[in-house]
Design an enzyme around this catalytic site. Structure first.
Site, mmCIF file in Angstrom:
data_model
loop_
_atom_site.group_PDB
_atom_site.id
_atom_site.type_symbol
_atom_site.label_atom_id
_atom_site.label_comp_id
_atom_site.label_asym_id
_atom_site.label_seq_id
_atom_site.Cartn_x
_atom_site.Cartn_y
_atom_site.Cartn_z
ATOM 1 N N ASP A 322 36.367 -71.953 72.302
ATOM 2 C CA ASP A 322 35.696 -72.562 71.158
ATOM 3 C C ASP A 322 36.308 -73.944 70.926
ATOM 4 O O ASP A 322 37.535 -74.091 70.888
ATOM 5 C CB ASP A 322 35.894 -71.665 69.926
ATOM 6 N N ILE A 323 35.465 -74.970 70.798
ATOM 7 C CA ILE A 323 35.964 -76.319 70.530
ATOM 8 C C ILE A 323 36.490 -76.361 69.098
ATOM 9 O O ILE A 323 35.790 -75.988 68.160
ATOM 10 C CB ILE A 323 34.854 -77.371 70.719
ATOM 11 N N GLU A 365 29.399 -74.158 69.597
ATOM 12 C CA GLU A 365 30.483 -74.797 70.350
ATOM 13 C C GLU A 365 31.294 -73.789 71.156
ATOM 14 O O GLU A 365 32.394 -74.090 71.608
ATOM 15 C CB GLU A 365 31.409 -75.556 69.391
#
Length: 444
Positions: A322-323, A365
């Site tokens: 996950d960003i 994301e």
């Protein structure tokens, strides 16, 4: 079998305004016409103002006298009124549920919604044996809240996360739903938002069992004129939500099968699809923004990889990443820049991983990676390599970003949702450990 023309199914009862109009004028038209959106005409381009946009405008305390040209609005795809309903398939990966229908002179003729498309699908062509519970194994996230949740807080969350509905539960049993239609009523009536959502939810809520077929779910939507179905298990507990858009996407593979079986009867469709088969196959298996595999394709590849692992006694692992603080990127630089970050991170994943690894955009994301032949130690090494590579990227406008990683090894007997759940637990641990790190979770 003959599919109707777009002009036959399009709704010409459309509320539209010019881009030079004010936000207040657009909202006034929506309330007067009892619509949940308004089409904004910007020269040859069509945009849309939705209820979610209005919630964000109110949250940000934007002056309603500003022109629509100063507000970020999503662009709506367009299709000619002379096209066939089958031509709408290429737009189904778009997050916007509307398609503007245009005349030959490019002027606005009307709009086509998922409801219009759904109403023109013959249920007999659907996958009768495809059950909702199989689809829900993909662990699709939904928004649900308890009945004492304050309405203002829920609307704020819906605006932030772009949810167009929320299910209200009591002991995990759905007792009501709040949709954009209900939100428009709250805006129109200027209701007190500092009370529990149970005051305004639509109730009772009609549900379908998770063992229902896609055909039954679609017939339910058509009969009730709903945009979605709320799915429950055999105890009546909430299992998930399936939208019209998702049901339409599921029907395409069945259509393709029928086209091969009935060559003479379907010659018209075969002619339409002659040059589009590869395009549709790609559309059905890839994410439109990044070009990576989508969830549906990942599920298929997981099954084949898992079978190969068990037959060859290999090892296999999974990474969920996950960003970090991606919402801040969108809020600070805009969604176009956010999309560019997703694309560059996707390229980084493909460049760093092995040719045999399977990379998918899991949603928003989040990205998921399947690592055939890799044990937990190898997977942790690859995840750390990805973490460093992403951290060292220099992205236009944004500069630096980081990502958090959850890793797990897949064991014999693992369903995909079991492995994903463990990887998600590890990812949660990584975020709680300060982000920009790698954590793992072993199977019990």
């Amino acid at each position: 079998m003959k599919f109707p023309l777009i002009s036959d199914i399009a709704s010409t009862s459309v509320v539209s305004v010019d881009i030079t109009s004010s936000v207040a004028e657009a909202i006034g038209m929506m309330l007067d016409k009892d619509h949940r959106n308004v089409i904004v005409i910007d020269k040859d381009c069509f945009k849309i103002l939705t209820v979610i946009d209005i919630l964000n405008i109110q949250k940000n305390k934007l002056d309603l006298s500003v022109k629509l040209s100063e507000v970020h609005l999503d662009i709506v795809p367009v299709i000619g009124r002379e096209k066939n309903v089958l031509d709408t398939m290429e737009y189904l990966n778009n997050s916007i549920e509307y398609i503007c229908v245009i005349n030959p002179d490019k002027s606005l003729y009307g709009i086509v919604t998922h409801t219009d498309i759904t109403s023109n699908i013959d249920p007999d062509t659907l996958m009768d044996n495809y059950r909702l519970q199989d689809f829900l194994k993909l662990n699709r996230r939904i928004k649900w809240v308890k009945k004492d949740t304050i309405t203002f807080d829920l609307l704020k969350t819906m605006a932030n996360d772009a949810f167009d509905n929320a299910v209200i539960v009591e002991d995990m049993k759905p007792i009501g739903i709040l949709t954009t239609k209900d939100v428009m009523g709250l805006i129109r009536n200027k209701n007190d938002l500092n009370v529990s959502v149970s005051e305004y939810m639509s109730t009772p809520i009609e549900t379908v069992p998770r063992n229902s077929s896609v055909k039954e779910a679609l017939e339910f939507i058509k009969e009730k004129h709903y945009k979605r179905v709320v799915v429950v298990d055999n105890k009546g507990n909430l299992s998930g939500i399936v939208t019209q858009k998702e049901l339409i996407s599921l029907t395409y593979s069945r259509w393709a099968t029928l086209m091969k079986e009935y060559q003479k009867e379907l010659s018209e469709i075969n002619n339409i699809l002659k040059d589009k088969n590869k395009e549709y196959e790609t559309l059905a298996s890839t994410d439109s923004l990044t070009g990576l595999y989508n969830r549906y394709k990942f599920s298929e590849l997981y099954l084949s990889s898992y079978l190969a692992m068990t037959q060859r006694h290999n090892e296999m692992s999974m990474i969920l990443m996950d960003i970090d603080f991606f919402k801040k990127v969108n809020d600070t630089y805009g969604h176009n820049t956010g999309d560019n970050v997703l694309v560059q991170v996707s390229h980084a994943l493909l460049k760093t991983l092995r040719n045999i690894d399977i990379v998918c955009r899991w949603g928003g994301e989040e990205f998921i990676v399947l690592l055939p032949t890799a044990n937990l130690e190898n997977a942790l090494y690859l995840a750390e390599k990805l973490r460093v590579y992403i951290e060292e990227l220099d992205i236009d406008i944004v500069g630096k970003v980081t990502a958090s990683f959850g890793v797990t090894q897949i064991i014999e007997g693992d369903e995909m949702e079991d492995a994903v759940a463990r990887a998600d637990e590890a990812l949660y641990l990584a975020k709680n450990s300060g982000r920009n790190c790698v954590k793992s979770k072993l199977a019990v």
